[in-house]
Design a protein around this motif. Structure first.
Motif, PDB file in Angstrom:
ATOM      1  N   ARG A   5       0.803  -1.225   0.000  1.00 50.09           N
ATOM      2  CA  ARG A   5       0.000   0.000   0.000  1.00 50.09           C
ATOM      3  C   ARG A   5       0.839   1.281   0.000  1.00 50.09           C
ATOM      4  O   ARG A   5       0.298   2.379  -0.042  1.00 50.09           O
ATOM      5  CB  ARG A   5      -0.931  -0.008   1.209  1.00 50.09           C
ATOM      6  CG  ARG A   5      -1.941  -1.144   1.120  1.00 50.09           C
ATOM      7  CD  ARG A   5      -2.858  -1.215   2.304  1.00 50.09           C
ATOM      8  NE  ARG A   5      -3.547   0.049   2.523  1.00 50.09           N
ATOM      9  CZ  ARG A   5      -4.089   0.404   3.668  1.00 50.09           C
ATOM     10  NH1 ARG A   5      -4.029  -0.416   4.700  1.00 50.09           N
ATOM     11  NH2 ARG A   5      -4.688   1.551   3.802  1.00 50.09           N
ATOM     12  N   VAL A   6       2.171   1.143   0.049  1.00 55.93           N
ATOM     13  CA  VAL A   6       3.048   2.320   0.071  1.00 55.93           C
ATOM     14  C   VAL A   6       3.057   2.951  -1.319  1.00 55.93           C
ATOM     15  O   VAL A   6       3.227   2.266  -2.321  1.00 55.93           O
ATOM     16  CB  VAL A   6       4.481   1.935   0.503  1.00 55.93           C
ATOM     17  CG1 VAL A   6       5.420   3.105   0.377  1.00 55.93           C
ATOM     18  CG2 VAL A   6       4.461   1.410   1.929  1.00 55.93           C
ATOM     19  N   ASN A   7       2.891   4.257  -1.367  1.00 59.35           N
ATOM     20  CA  ASN A   7       2.822   4.976  -2.643  1.00 59.35           C
ATOM     21  C   ASN A   7       4.227   5.340  -3.156  1.00 59.35           C
ATOM     22  O   ASN A   7       4.525   6.502  -3.424  1.00 59.35           O
ATOM     23  CB  ASN A   7       1.962   6.237  -2.482  1.00 59.35           C
ATOM     24  CG  ASN A   7       1.652   6.875  -3.810  1.00 59.35           C
ATOM     25  OD1 ASN A   7       1.721   6.238  -4.851  1.00 59.35           O
ATOM     26  ND2 ASN A   7       1.319   8.150  -3.790  1.00 59.35           N
ATOM     27  N   PHE A  11       9.517   0.765  -2.748  1.00 61.74           N
ATOM     28  CA  PHE A  11       9.155  -0.027  -1.578  1.00 61.74           C
ATOM     29  C   PHE A  11       8.027  -1.006  -1.876  1.00 61.74           C
ATOM     30  O   PHE A  11       8.099  -2.168  -1.502  1.00 61.74           O
ATOM     31  CB  PHE A  11       8.792   0.892  -0.405  1.00 61.74           C
ATOM     32  CG  PHE A  11       9.960   1.733   0.003  1.00 61.74           C
ATOM     33  CD1 PHE A  11      11.012   1.189   0.707  1.00 61.74           C
ATOM     34  CD2 PHE A  11      10.023   3.074  -0.358  1.00 61.74           C
ATOM     35  CE1 PHE A  11      12.116   1.945   1.063  1.00 61.74           C
ATOM     36  CE2 PHE A  11      11.113   3.849   0.005  1.00 61.74           C
ATOM     37  CZ  PHE A  11      12.159   3.278   0.703  1.00 61.74           C
ATOM     38  N   SER A  12       6.970  -0.560  -2.562  1.00 61.90           N
ATOM     39  CA  SER A  12       5.834  -1.455  -2.816  1.00 61.90           C
ATOM     40  C   SER A  12       6.218  -2.610  -3.741  1.00 61.90           C
ATOM     41  O   SER A  12       5.671  -3.707  -3.620  1.00 61.90           O
ATOM     42  CB  SER A  12       4.642  -0.682  -3.389  1.00 61.90           C
ATOM     43  OG  SER A  12       4.968  -0.094  -4.636  1.00 61.90           O
ATOM     44  N   LYS A  44      19.554  13.535   5.892  1.00 56.91           N
ATOM     45  CA  LYS A  44      19.193  13.104   7.242  1.00 56.91           C
ATOM     46  C   LYS A  44      17.933  12.253   7.350  1.00 56.91           C
ATOM     47  O   LYS A  44      17.469  11.993   8.442  1.00 56.91           O
ATOM     48  CB  LYS A  44      19.049  14.297   8.182  1.00 56.91           C
ATOM     49  CG  LYS A  44      20.238  15.200   8.251  1.00 56.91           C
ATOM     50  CD  LYS A  44      19.928  16.344   9.186  1.00 56.91           C
ATOM     51  CE  LYS A  44      20.861  17.500   8.967  1.00 56.91           C
ATOM     52  NZ  LYS A  44      20.418  18.680   9.670  1.00 56.91           N
ATOM     53  N   TYR A  45      17.345  11.804   6.264  1.00 59.47           N
ATOM     54  CA  TYR A  45      16.119  11.036   6.402  1.00 59.47           C
ATOM     55  C   TYR A  45      16.307   9.534   6.174  1.00 59.47           C
ATOM     56  O   TYR A  45      15.375   8.757   6.360  1.00 59.47           O
ATOM     57  CB  TYR A  45      15.004  11.587   5.499  1.00 59.47           C
ATOM     58  CG  TYR A  45      15.204  11.348   4.025  1.00 59.47           C
ATOM     59  CD1 TYR A  45      14.592  10.266   3.403  1.00 59.47           C
ATOM     60  CD2 TYR A  45      15.989  12.189   3.266  1.00 59.47           C
ATOM     61  CE1 TYR A  45      14.773  10.037   2.055  1.00 59.47           C
ATOM     62  CE2 TYR A  45      16.167  11.977   1.926  1.00 59.47           C
ATOM     63  CZ  TYR A  45      15.562  10.895   1.313  1.00 59.47           C
ATOM     64  OH  TYR A  45      15.752  10.675  -0.020  1.00 59.47           O
ATOM     65  N   THR A  46      17.514   9.108   5.802  1.00 55.50           N
ATOM     66  CA  THR A  46      17.795   7.691   5.642  1.00 55.50           C
ATOM     67  C   THR A  46      18.996   7.322   6.492  1.00 55.50           C
ATOM     68  O   THR A  46      20.040   7.973   6.426  1.00 55.50           O
ATOM     69  CB  THR A  46      18.074   7.345   4.159  1.00 55.50           C
ATOM     70  OG1 THR A  46      16.961   7.759   3.375  1.00 55.50           O
ATOM     71  CG2 THR A  46      18.284   5.861   3.978  1.00 55.50           C
ATOM     72  N   ILE A  47      18.836   6.280   7.288  1.00 51.71           N
ATOM     73  CA  ILE A  47      19.888   5.812   8.195  1.00 51.71           C
ATOM     74  C   ILE A  47      19.988   4.298   8.056  1.00 51.71           C
ATOM     75  O   ILE A  47      18.974   3.602   8.002  1.00 51.71           O
ATOM     76  CB  ILE A  47      19.558   6.180   9.656  1.00 51.71           C
ATOM     77  CG1 ILE A  47      19.471   7.699   9.811  1.00 51.71           C
ATOM     78  CG2 ILE A  47      20.590   5.592  10.617  1.00 51.71           C
ATOM     79  CD1 ILE A  47      18.962   8.145  11.158  1.00 51.71           C
ATOM     80  N   SER A  48      21.218   3.797   8.006  1.00 50.89           N
ATOM     81  CA  SER A  48      21.463   2.362   7.957  1.00 50.89           C
ATOM     82  C   SER A  48      22.095   1.933   9.272  1.00 50.89           C
ATOM     83  O   SER A  48      23.037   2.558   9.752  1.00 50.89           O
ATOM     84  CB  SER A  48      22.392   2.037   6.787  1.00 50.89           C
ATOM     85  OG  SER A  48      22.706   0.657   6.789  1.00 50.89           O
ATOM     86  N   ILE A  49      21.549   0.874   9.866  1.00 54.53           N
ATOM     87  CA  ILE A  49      22.044   0.339  11.133  1.00 54.53           C
ATOM     88  C   ILE A  49      22.341  -1.140  10.928  1.00 54.53           C
ATOM     89  O   ILE A  49      21.550  -1.859  10.313  1.00 54.53           O
ATOM     90  CB  ILE A  49      20.988   0.500  12.252  1.00 54.53           C
ATOM     91  CG1 ILE A  49      20.591   1.965  12.398  1.00 54.53           C
ATOM     92  CG2 ILE A  49      21.517  -0.055  13.571  1.00 54.53           C
ATOM     93  CD1 ILE A  49      19.384   2.179  13.270  1.00 54.53           C
ATOM     94  N   LYS A  50      23.480  -1.602  11.451  1.00 53.57           N
ATOM     95  CA  LYS A  50      23.855  -3.002  11.278  1.00 53.57           C
ATOM     96  C   LYS A  50      24.325  -3.596  12.598  1.00 53.57           C
ATOM     97  O   LYS A  50      25.022  -2.946  13.377  1.00 53.57           O
ATOM     98  CB  LYS A  50      24.966  -3.126  10.240  1.00 53.57           C
ATOM     99  CG  LYS A  50      25.280  -4.553   9.865  1.00 53.57           C
ATOM    100  CD  LYS A  50      26.223  -4.614   8.689  1.00 53.57           C
ATOM    101  CE  LYS A  50      26.427  -6.054   8.273  1.00 53.57           C
ATOM    102  NZ  LYS A  50      27.288  -6.158   7.113  1.00 53.57           N
ATOM    103  N   ASN A  60      12.795   7.715   6.742  1.00 49.07           N
ATOM    104  CA  ASN A  60      11.757   8.471   7.417  1.00 49.07           C
ATOM    105  C   ASN A  60      10.864   9.164   6.400  1.00 49.07           C
ATOM    106  O   ASN A  60      11.163  10.247   5.941  1.00 49.07           O
ATOM    107  CB  ASN A  60      12.399   9.488   8.372  1.00 49.07           C
ATOM    108  CG  ASN A  60      11.381  10.234   9.175  1.00 49.07           C
ATOM    109  OD1 ASN A  60      10.307   9.723   9.449  1.00 49.07           O
ATOM    110  ND2 ASN A  60      11.715  11.444   9.560  1.00 49.07           N
ATOM    111  N   GLY A  61       9.763   8.533   6.043  1.00 51.63           N
ATOM    112  CA  GLY A  61       8.779   9.148   5.162  1.00 51.63           C
ATOM    113  C   GLY A  61       9.094   9.023   3.689  1.00 51.63           C
ATOM    114  O   GLY A  61      10.179   8.626   3.296  1.00 51.63           O
ATOM    115  N   LEU A  62       8.108   9.378   2.883  1.00 51.14           N
ATOM    116  CA  LEU A  62       8.256   9.371   1.427  1.00 51.14           C
ATOM    117  C   LEU A  62       8.449  10.798   0.941  1.00 51.14           C
ATOM    118  O   LEU A  62       7.887  11.732   1.499  1.00 51.14           O
ATOM    119  CB  LEU A  62       7.006   8.772   0.780  1.00 51.14           C
ATOM    120  CG  LEU A  62       6.690   7.327   1.165  1.00 51.14           C
ATOM    121  CD1 LEU A  62       5.373   6.902   0.550  1.00 51.14           C
ATOM    122  CD2 LEU A  62       7.808   6.399   0.744  1.00 51.14           C
TER     123      LEU A  62
END
Length: 80
Positions: A5-7, A11-12, A44-50, A60-62
């Motif tokens: 359902r993600v616009n 991702f969809s 600052k809206y995309t973060i990768s954690i491992k 964070n958001g579209l």
């Protein structure tokens, strides 16, 4: 909400792999587990954690790139 359902087709259509969507009620978001921050994008809206072999890409958001980093305060650094 299901990724179906993600616009956003990235991702969809699962171009980044499987994932989940979350809706937050608070303005502060914390990591779901103790890992190492491997990347914070310049806007600052995309973060990768491992941690070990498990990696999480948090976006964070579209269309947040349109904000050009405004409205985000990162309280951690890469490799932390």
């Amino acid at each position: 909400m299901s990724l179906d359902r993600v616009n956003d087709k990235v991702f969809s259509d699962r171009m980044m792999g499987e994932g989940v969507t979350l809706q937050f009620e608070e303005s502060q978001i914390v990591s779901p587990y103790n890992g190492i921050i491997t990347m914070i994008d310049k806007l600052k809206y995309t973060i990768s954690i491992k941690k070990n072999e498990l990696g999480i890409l948090f976006q964070n958001g579209l269309n947040m790139f349109m904000l050009d980093g405004q409205g985000f305060m990162i309280l951690a650094t890469e490799n932390e």
